[in-house]
Design an enzyme around this catalytic site. Structure first.
Site, PDB file in Angstrom:
ATOM      1  N   HIS A  48      -7.540 -14.325  -1.416  1.00 55.95           N
ATOM      2  CA  HIS A  48      -7.181 -13.409  -2.504  1.00 55.95           C
ATOM      3  C   HIS A  48      -7.312 -14.112  -3.846  1.00 55.95           C
ATOM      4  O   HIS A  48      -6.570 -15.035  -4.156  1.00 55.95           O
ATOM      5  CB  HIS A  48      -5.776 -12.818  -2.374  1.00 55.95           C
ATOM      6  CG  HIS A  48      -5.672 -11.464  -3.041  1.00 55.95           C
ATOM      7  ND1 HIS A  48      -5.588 -11.304  -4.402  1.00 55.95           N
ATOM      8  CD2 HIS A  48      -5.684 -10.219  -2.524  1.00 55.95           C
ATOM      9  CE1 HIS A  48      -5.521 -10.021  -4.697  1.00 55.95           C
ATOM     10  NE2 HIS A  48      -5.596  -9.331  -3.571  1.00 55.95           N
ATOM     11  N   GLU A  51      -9.786  -7.317   8.976  1.00 59.05           N
ATOM     12  CA  GLU A  51      -8.466  -7.235   8.363  1.00 59.05           C
ATOM     13  C   GLU A  51      -7.985  -5.789   8.377  1.00 59.05           C
ATOM     14  O   GLU A  51      -8.785  -4.858   8.317  1.00 59.05           O
ATOM     15  CB  GLU A  51      -8.512  -7.699   6.896  1.00 59.05           C
ATOM     16  CG  GLU A  51      -8.922  -9.130   6.695  1.00 59.05           C
ATOM     17  CD  GLU A  51      -8.922  -9.509   5.231  1.00 59.05           C
ATOM     18  OE1 GLU A  51      -8.812  -8.604   4.361  1.00 59.05           O
ATOM     19  OE2 GLU A  51      -9.027 -10.705   4.930  1.00 59.05           O
ATOM     20  N   HIS A  61     -12.567  -5.229   5.757  1.00 63.84           N
ATOM     21  CA  HIS A  61     -11.225  -4.636   5.726  1.00 63.84           C
ATOM     22  C   HIS A  61     -11.382  -3.122   5.601  1.00 63.84           C
ATOM     23  O   HIS A  61     -11.329  -2.562   4.507  1.00 63.84           O
ATOM     24  CB  HIS A  61     -10.422  -5.191   4.547  1.00 63.84           C
ATOM     25  CG  HIS A  61      -8.994  -4.755   4.535  1.00 63.84           C
ATOM     26  ND1 HIS A  61      -8.007  -5.499   3.924  1.00 63.84           N
ATOM     27  CD2 HIS A  61      -8.373  -3.660   5.041  1.00 63.84           C
ATOM     28  CE1 HIS A  61      -6.842  -4.864   4.070  1.00 63.84           C
ATOM     29  NE2 HIS A  61      -7.054  -3.744   4.727  1.00 63.84           N
TER      30      HIS A  61
END
Length: 238
Positions: free
Chosen positions: A190, A70, A43
């Protein structure tokens, strides 16, 4: 089978703390694959505080498992994804200053924008996943964007797991069923860890993929990276 994709952002954070190249992000990604990961997630953020854009280019040359990038779909992100053509692009609504992803897309308000972005990524042959909260109102609008998958934002589940795991997972089971009915694949990520991962998988057995970084790297400090990856794999096979 639910695939494990290892987010290596924290490896880059450790490297950047000293300004050199130890640990080497590319070598760690290769080792993570060798140790059993079925995907690599990165990410990159605009300030490059962990994964750098050059890291993405370097990783794209060597990653042989599913490469998942991401990010917020600004111009730089879209150009990078078009160039790299990863297996998957996961769209998150983070502002540039966000420490970590902490909310899903409002697919009602942003449906038109997301539809255009998904179409553009599909033209590049990239599978698309949209980061989403476990609220039913966002799922039909997500389907209308043309996305292939949604990624369930699991921090609320993780934070409530030790209090009442059945209540914690209930909204996720409900939206997962809805996503399945709508024909969208399911990812999750997450704050998933060795304590809460197996119950999520058992409750939603048709999860396509989980993306785990912070907890896995923390566990690797105690158990070793290879052993930790195998421990997470076993949680997904229960």
């Amino acid at each position: 089978m639910t695939k494990l994709s290892v987010n290596i952002n924290k490896i880059a954070t450790l490297r950047n703390a000293r300004g050199a190249d130890n640990p080497n992000v590319v070598q760690v990604a290769l080792d993570v694959e060798r140790f059993g990961s079925q995907g690599i997630t990165v990410h990159p953020r605009p300030d490059e505080r962990h994964i750098r854009y050059q890291d993405v280019m370097d990783l794209a040359k060597v990653v042989t498992s599913e490469f998942n990038i991401e990010g917020y779909p600004d111009q730089r992100f879209m150009e990078m994804v078009r160039l790299v053509k990863p297996a998957q692009a996961t769209l998150v609504p983070d502002p540039p200053t966000a420490i970590t992803s902490n909310n899903g897309w409002d697919t009602i308000t942003h449906q038109s924008m997301l539809k255009d972005i998904v179409a553009e990524l599909h033209e590049s042959g990239v599978r698309v996943s949209i980061f989403i909260n476990p609220e039913t109102k966002y799922f039909e609008p997500a389907k209308l964007t043309g996305t292939d998958r949604v990624e369930l934002y699991t921090e609320p589940y993780a934070s409530q797991y030790h209090i009442d795991r059945d209540s914690a997972v209930k909204p996720y089971v409900e939206v997962a069923e809805l996503a399945r009915e709508l024909g969208m694949g399911l990812n999750a990520g997450h704050d998933l860890d060795l304590h809460n991962l197996a119950f999520l998988k058992q409750s939603i057995p048709y999860l396509d993929e989980v993306s785990i970084g912070h907890a896995l790297v923390c566990d690797a400090l105690y158990y070793g990276l290879e052993n930790t990856i195998q421990m997470y794999r076993r949680k997904l096979e229960l």
